[in-house]
Design a protein around this motif. Sequence first.
Motif, PDB file in Angstrom:
ATOM      1  N   CYS A   1      83.871   1.097  32.662  1.00  0.00           N
ATOM      2  CA  CYS A   1      83.889   2.399  32.171  1.00  0.00           C
ATOM      3  C   CYS A   1      84.258   3.451  33.162  1.00  0.00           C
ATOM      4  O   CYS A   1      83.960   3.337  34.357  1.00  0.00           O
ATOM      5  CB  CYS A   1      82.815   2.905  31.257  1.00  0.00           C
TER       6      CYS A   1
ATOM      7  N   ASP B   1      81.740   8.232  29.635  1.00  0.00           N
ATOM      8  CA  ASP B   1      81.641   7.352  28.405  1.00  0.00           C
ATOM      9  C   ASP B   1      83.182   6.793  27.941  1.00  0.00           C
ATOM     10  O   ASP B   1      83.455   6.724  26.884  1.00  0.00           O
ATOM     11  CB  ASP B   1      81.012   7.979  27.083  1.00  0.00           C
ATOM     12  N   ASP B   2      83.915   6.885  28.777  1.00  0.00           N
ATOM     13  CA  ASP B   2      85.312   6.315  28.594  1.00  0.00           C
ATOM     14  C   ASP B   2      85.371   4.831  28.885  1.00  0.00           C
ATOM     15  O   ASP B   2      85.694   4.286  30.216  1.00  0.00           O
ATOM     16  CB  ASP B   2      86.430   7.134  29.269  1.00  0.00           C
TER      17      ASP B   2
END
Length: 337
Positions: free
Chosen positions: A327, A331-332
């Motif tokens: 990631c 929070d991607d």
Amino acid sequence: MEDRLLAVLERHWPALKTESAAVRASAGLDLFALLYSVPLAVAGLVWLAAATDLSWLQAVWPILLLLAVFLALFMSLNFFFFIEAPDHRTSQFASSFESMVIWSAVFLFGPTMLWLSLLADAISYGRRFLRTDLTDQRLETLRNFAQTVAGTSLAGLIALSLYTRWGGAFPIAGLAPGAVLPAVGATLVHMLLQSMIYLVMLVYVVARESLYYAREPGFLRTFAWGLTIAMGAITLVELFAVLAAGLYIENGPAVYFVFLLGLLMVSWLAHRLSLYLERSQQRSRELSRLEELGRAILNAPADASTLPDLLSEHVAGMFSHSQMEICIFPDDVLFHD
């Protein structure tokens, strides 16, 4: 059937609805195998309880204590091999000399010795179950334990009943052909029955063409080939048990335990070689997949719009039996497996 199995699992494991197709297929297969293995295991345990004779326990307890020590050592020195499917996923098949210890003890002291194997397996699988909090791994552990109990108790007792019908006795009469041939026949029957317990899973996969595994390239060939090699290795190990039991009768316990000690050294060497081959194969796979990923990234658009797809294609087969997430903080999520 597949949909009904998954519906049952989802009632107790709600997160399964959001899992990948591979996890859902594996869970359904594990539940199917658990459902048919448990009745076989229960039948074997009831039969074994009825056949158990503890009258000799006081006389041979020092031998049993030494056998338990060797059993624990052999279980810690398993050797294994890997079969790789065309999609780069691998299946691991393990074996050890523990079955030789149990099967030789059975030929010496009777079917009651099967309890020693069941106790050792209960401890081993219990530790595996408690070491993880992942539902899919716990379900797989329960399935493996049920199949192992069925193979040890029910398959073992059927083979031993044929052994006595063919003229075999407890203890085995030595290494004369009249004593060895019934024991060899019982060993081969035992392996055949154990194989059938696992082959039911393969038949289920073949019958359910909609199952994810049935569409995975090379899965059936990989599973069948690996199972054949694993059962062949176990058969050879258990045939050594006939020799070990005969040595005990003809030469005494000292020669028997020297024989076990020699096999323990062989087991240690095979275990170390397996670990080396595992590490070597893992490093080779990682480097190959990393090289493929690097080339794909260089040829991809500079805005990284295709990066999640590239990671999904190349990283999934890079590390076997692993859970991964890549990631961009915080929070991607680019990849989750």
